[in-house]
Motif scaffolding. Structure first.
Motif, PDB file in Angstrom:
ATOM      1  N   THR A 100      18.284 -26.567   0.029  1.00 48.60           N
ATOM      2  CA  THR A 100      19.257 -26.008  -0.415  1.00 48.60           C
ATOM      3  C   THR A 100      19.742 -25.019   1.068  1.00 48.60           C
ATOM      4  O   THR A 100      20.269 -24.875   1.414  1.00 48.60           O
ATOM      5  N   VAL A 101      18.626 -24.376   1.086  1.00 49.88           N
ATOM      6  CA  VAL A 101      18.113 -23.649   2.656  1.00 49.88           C
ATOM      7  C   VAL A 101      19.216 -24.482   3.422  1.00 49.88           C
ATOM      8  O   VAL A 101      19.548 -24.441   4.410  1.00 49.88           O
ATOM      9  N   GLY A 102      18.387 -25.305   3.897  1.00 47.93           N
ATOM     10  CA  GLY A 102      18.345 -26.469   4.640  1.00 47.93           C
ATOM     11  C   GLY A 102      20.116 -26.445   4.848  1.00 47.93           C
ATOM     12  O   GLY A 102      21.435 -27.212   6.282  1.00 47.93           O
ATOM     13  N   TRP A 103      21.072 -26.654   3.676  1.00 44.06           N
ATOM     14  CA  TRP A 103      21.982 -27.579   3.447  1.00 44.06           C
ATOM     15  C   TRP A 103      23.002 -26.246   4.052  1.00 44.06           C
ATOM     16  O   TRP A 103      24.135 -26.565   5.181  1.00 44.06           O
ATOM     17  N   LEU A 104      22.621 -25.206   3.374  1.00 41.24           N
ATOM     18  CA  LEU A 104      23.444 -23.850   3.639  1.00 41.24           C
ATOM     19  C   LEU A 104      23.458 -23.772   5.594  1.00 41.24           C
ATOM     20  O   LEU A 104      23.857 -23.018   6.246  1.00 41.24           O
ATOM     21  N   ARG A 105      21.591 -23.403   5.900  1.00 44.39           N
ATOM     22  CA  ARG A 105      21.519 -23.156   7.468  1.00 44.39           C
ATOM     23  C   ARG A 105      22.579 -24.464   8.081  1.00 44.39           C
ATOM     24  O   ARG A 105      23.074 -23.902  10.001  1.00 44.39           O
ATOM     25  N   ASN A 106      22.302 -25.669   7.971  1.00 47.95           N
ATOM     26  CA  ASN A 106      22.589 -26.547   9.236  1.00 47.95           C
ATOM     27  C   ASN A 106      23.870 -27.249   8.974  1.00 47.95           C
ATOM     28  O   ASN A 106      24.479 -27.326  10.234  1.00 47.95           O
ATOM     29  N   LEU A 107      24.042 -27.290   7.157  1.00 48.84           N
ATOM     30  CA  LEU A 107      26.047 -28.156   7.592  1.00 48.84           C
ATOM     31  C   LEU A 107      26.677 -27.176   6.671  1.00 48.84           C
ATOM     32  O   LEU A 107      27.860 -27.326   7.778  1.00 48.84           O
ATOM     33  N   ALA A 108      26.377 -25.797   6.343  1.00 47.15           N
ATOM     34  CA  ALA A 108      27.637 -25.034   6.565  1.00 47.15           C
ATOM     35  C   ALA A 108      28.088 -24.776   8.033  1.00 47.15           C
ATOM     36  O   ALA A 108      29.399 -24.587   7.665  1.00 47.15           O
ATOM     37  N   PRO A 109      28.047 -24.196   8.505  1.00 46.48           N
ATOM     38  CA  PRO A 109      28.095 -23.713   9.985  1.00 46.48           C
ATOM     39  C   PRO A 109      29.461 -24.881  10.296  1.00 46.48           C
ATOM     40  O   PRO A 109      29.956 -24.467  10.762  1.00 46.48           O
ATOM     41  N   TYR A 110      28.921 -26.176  10.237  1.00 49.18           N
ATOM     42  CA  TYR A 110      29.371 -27.472  11.526  1.00 49.18           C
ATOM     43  C   TYR A 110      30.453 -27.478   9.988  1.00 49.18           C
ATOM     44  O   TYR A 110      31.414 -27.938  10.676  1.00 49.18           O
ATOM     45  N   LEU A 111      30.772 -26.938   8.802  1.00 49.80           N
ATOM     46  CA  LEU A 111      31.899 -27.370   8.168  1.00 49.80           C
ATOM     47  C   LEU A 111      32.411 -25.260   8.181  1.00 49.80           C
ATOM     48  O   LEU A 111      33.637 -25.298   7.376  1.00 49.80           O
ATOM     49  N   GLY A 112      32.405 -24.736   8.767  1.00 49.93           N
ATOM     50  CA  GLY A 112      33.134 -23.987   9.365  1.00 49.93           C
ATOM     51  C   GLY A 112      32.820 -22.479   7.984  1.00 49.93           C
ATOM     52  O   GLY A 112      34.075 -21.669   7.742  1.00 49.93           O
ATOM     53  N   ILE A 113      31.701 -22.601   7.248  1.00 50.98           N
ATOM     54  CA  ILE A 113      31.072 -21.935   5.916  1.00 50.98           C
ATOM     55  C   ILE A 113      30.532 -20.697   6.991  1.00 50.98           C
ATOM     56  O   ILE A 113      29.337 -21.199   6.955  1.00 50.98           O
ATOM     57  N   ASP A 114      30.635 -19.499   6.475  1.00 47.81           N
ATOM     58  CA  ASP A 114      29.188 -18.011   7.009  1.00 47.81           C
ATOM     59  C   ASP A 114      28.482 -18.018   5.663  1.00 47.81           C
ATOM     60  O   ASP A 114      29.082 -17.755   4.712  1.00 47.81           O
ATOM     61  N   VAL A 115      27.126 -18.542   5.973  1.00 46.07           N
ATOM     62  CA  VAL A 115      26.648 -17.990   5.282  1.00 46.07           C
ATOM     63  C   VAL A 115      24.989 -16.424   5.379  1.00 46.07           C
ATOM     64  O   VAL A 115      25.108 -15.741   7.175  1.00 46.07           O
ATOM     65  N   ALA A 158       4.317 -27.447   5.138  1.00 47.59           N
ATOM     66  CA  ALA A 158       3.913 -28.572   5.611  1.00 47.59           C
ATOM     67  C   ALA A 158       5.068 -29.906   5.346  1.00 47.59           C
ATOM     68  O   ALA A 158       5.309 -30.507   5.789  1.00 47.59           O
ATOM     69  N   MET A 159       5.740 -29.311   4.060  1.00 52.95           N
ATOM     70  CA  MET A 159       6.392 -30.536   4.003  1.00 52.95           C
ATOM     71  C   MET A 159       7.953 -29.988   4.576  1.00 52.95           C
ATOM     72  O   MET A 159       8.562 -30.750   5.152  1.00 52.95           O
ATOM     73  N   TRP A 160       8.298 -28.799   4.257  1.00 52.97           N
ATOM     74  CA  TRP A 160       9.208 -27.933   4.474  1.00 52.97           C
ATOM     75  C   TRP A 160       9.756 -28.237   5.691  1.00 52.97           C
ATOM     76  O   TRP A 160      10.483 -27.486   6.877  1.00 52.97           O
ATOM     77  N   ALA A 161       8.389 -28.075   6.563  1.00 55.15           N
ATOM     78  CA  ALA A 161       8.225 -28.132   8.243  1.00 55.15           C
ATOM     79  C   ALA A 161       9.418 -29.456   8.640  1.00 55.15           C
ATOM     80  O   ALA A 161      10.302 -29.480   9.729  1.00 55.15           O
ATOM     81  N   GLY A 162      10.119 -29.926   7.695  1.00 57.65           N
ATOM     82  CA  GLY A 162      10.817 -31.393   8.340  1.00 57.65           C
ATOM     83  C   GLY A 162      12.112 -31.023   8.212  1.00 57.65           C
ATOM     84  O   GLY A 162      12.953 -31.729   8.318  1.00 57.65           O
ATOM     85  N   MET A 163      12.555 -29.891   7.209  1.00 56.19           N
ATOM     86  CA  MET A 163      13.522 -29.255   6.613  1.00 56.19           C
ATOM     87  C   MET A 163      14.338 -28.786   6.755  1.00 56.19           C
ATOM     88  O   MET A 163      15.466 -27.732   7.451  1.00 56.19           O
ATOM     89  N   MET A 164      13.057 -27.491   8.350  1.00 55.57           N
ATOM     90  CA  MET A 164      14.413 -26.289   8.808  1.00 55.57           C
ATOM     91  C   MET A 164      13.034 -26.568  10.402  1.00 55.57           C
ATOM     92  O   MET A 164      11.432 -26.721  10.324  1.00 55.57           O
ATOM     93  N   THR A 165      13.517 -25.440  11.348  1.00 50.73           N
ATOM     94  CA  THR A 165      12.806 -25.142  12.887  1.00 50.73           C
ATOM     95  C   THR A 165      11.778 -24.655  12.414  1.00 50.73           C
ATOM     96  O   THR A 165      11.808 -24.120  11.307  1.00 50.73           O
ATOM     97  N   SER A 166      10.867 -24.163  13.752  1.00 47.96           N
ATOM     98  CA  SER A 166       9.318 -23.452  13.050  1.00 47.96           C
ATOM     99  C   SER A 166      10.256 -21.341  13.104  1.00 47.96           C
ATOM    100  O   SER A 166       9.227 -21.342  11.952  1.00 47.96           O
ATOM    101  N   GLU A 167      11.157 -21.690  13.702  1.00 45.10           N
ATOM    102  CA  GLU A 167      11.767 -20.336  13.709  1.00 45.10           C
ATOM    103  C   GLU A 167      12.418 -19.794  11.698  1.00 45.10           C
ATOM    104  O   GLU A 167      11.969 -19.328  11.644  1.00 45.10           O
ATOM    105  N   GLN A 168      13.615 -20.796  11.273  1.00 46.66           N
ATOM    106  CA  GLN A 168      13.530 -20.690  10.409  1.00 46.66           C
ATOM    107  C   GLN A 168      12.278 -21.022   8.982  1.00 46.66           C
ATOM    108  O   GLN A 168      12.696 -19.923   8.392  1.00 46.66           O
ATOM    109  N   LEU A 169      11.226 -21.481   9.526  1.00 46.32           N
ATOM    110  CA  LEU A 169      10.378 -21.661   8.432  1.00 46.32           C
ATOM    111  C   LEU A 169       9.411 -19.961   8.415  1.00 46.32           C
ATOM    112  O   LEU A 169       8.857 -19.521   7.638  1.00 46.32           O
TER     113      LEU A 169
END
Length: 396
Positions: A114-129, A348-359
């Motif tokens: 959910t975090v990955g969707w809101l951080r990475n896809l929502a802005p691409y669709l013009g949605i601010d979070v 370790a698992m979510w490192a693939g879904m987020m950048t190191s800064e987001q993590l």
């Protein structure tokens, strides 16, 4: 007298007649992609009825509808929409409420997908979070703008087991005309019903507790008939709806859900109490523990505390990996709600879904271990943890 049919025609017209004088105890599986109509008028009626359960399976199916109706009843909703995964349900729910130029307020700690969707896809669709601390209702109030359309909540949250005051936050949202979506996966509909606490929409990864057997992928969204009708229209266009066999498996899982959740609840509190006094454990996150900072809130809005807990060990990433590697019987698996105990190292698992800064910004401890207790004997789960924490795994 009917004319004899060629073998290919005969086989194409095979049908199973429904019994007239007896009824199956287990609901039958309607494993079909489409349905036929007796007359042109019937076909036209089927084709134009919204969410018809027996026209075309992407729009509706009797097996899927039975699953949807059952979960809607459990959650106290008017209707439900079954989807191909929990993430599909979350995506459909969000995109049914918000679009380009709209604003979403979400918790800082949510399921990683959910975090990955809101951080990475929502802005691409013009949605601010905007992300806020779920433990502070005033943080939600302050973050709401004139363009805010949706609040995304999860309580308890994955994997930190923090709680959101649903009554307080949903009241704030309603006063501002904002829709609230609550991920209720960790609690399950047995332990918590967010609609009764003011939420507009509830979502589950039915892959977890609802299915309960680690053999299906599904999601479900529950709410008012009007909202579910609107979400269903989009789900059909996305192709995100559930197949009937998975719905049939989910129905089977639902029959034992109360019994399984009762066992998960009892085992998790036993394990959490053991971990809370172990010298190698720095902290245990489980709302059933009296020392949990939101324990009083958990007692108020939950009838049980669930089967998921997390705990912190020293040594950072390496320390967390060592504990997970030292478990002999728990399965290293990215899920929970199963008949067997499943364990993951979230950082370790979510490192693939987020950048190191987001993590780092998520506040996720590097040595955090998430445990989804299964249906095993609690003493065996504890013995497995003891070996891993003491550096003496029983399987070596």
């Amino acid at each position: 007298m009917s004319l004899p049919l060629a073998s290919s025609t005969l086989l194409a017209r095979i049908a199973v007649e429904e019994p007239v004088t007896s009824h199956p105890v287990a609901p039958p599986l309607f494993q079909t992609s489409t349905f036929w109509a007796e007359t042109p008028g019937c076909f036209a009626a089927m084709a134009t009825q919204a969410r018809h359960p027996a026209f075309y399976t992407r729009y509706g199916n009797p097996t899927t509808r039975a699953f949807e109706d059952a979960v809607a009843a459990l959650e106290g909703g008017e209707a439900a929409l079954a989807t191909a995964s929990g993430m599909a349900a979350i995506m459909v729910a969000i995109l049914d409420v918000v679009g380009r130029g709209d604003h979403v307020v979400a918790q800082e700690v949510l399921y990683g997908g959910t975090v990955g969707w809101l951080r990475n896809l929502a802005p691409y669709l013009g949605i601010d979070v905007t992300f806020v601390d779920q433990r502070d209702p005033d943080a939600f109030r302050s973050a709401i703008r004139s363009t805010t359309r949706l609040l995304v909540l999860e309580t308890p949250s994955n994997p930190m087991m923090r709680l959101t005051d649903l009554r307080a936050v949903t009241a704030i949202a309603r006063a501002r005309g904002v829709v609230t979506l609550v991920d209720n996966t960790i609690a399950s509909p047995i332990n918590q019903q967010p609609l009764s606490l003011g939420a507009d929409l509830v979502v589950h990864s039915a892959t977890k507790y609802i299915g309960g057997h680690s053999d299906l992928s599904a999601g479900i969204l529950v709410g008012s008939a009007e909202r579910i009708k609107s979400a269903s229209d989009k789900a059909c266009l996305f192709g995100a709806t559930l197949d009937p066999f998975a719905a049939w498996l989910a129905l089977r899982g639902l029959r034992t859900l109360p019994l399984r959740v009762e066992r998960h609840n009892a085992t998790a509190i036993t394990v959490a109490r053991y971990l809370s006094v172990h010298p190698a454990v720095a902290a245990v996150h489980y709302p059933g523990l009296a020392q949990h900072p939101e324990h009083a809130l958990a007692r108020d809005q939950m009838s049980g505390f669930g089967g998921v807990l997390s705990f912190e060990v020293g040594g950072g990433l390496a320390g967390g990996e060592a504990v997970v590697a030292g478990l002999c019987h728990a399965h290293r698996s990215a899920s929970f709600g199963s008949f067997s105990t499943l364990v993951v190292h979230p950082a370790a698992m979510w490192a693939g879904m987020m950048t190191s800064e987001q993590l780092a910004a998520s506040g996720l401890p590097a040595g955090l271990v998430r445990l989804g207790v299964g249906l095993e004997e609690p003493s065996d789960i504890i013995a497995d943890l003891q070996g891993a924490l003491n550096g003496m795994p029983a399987c070596r």
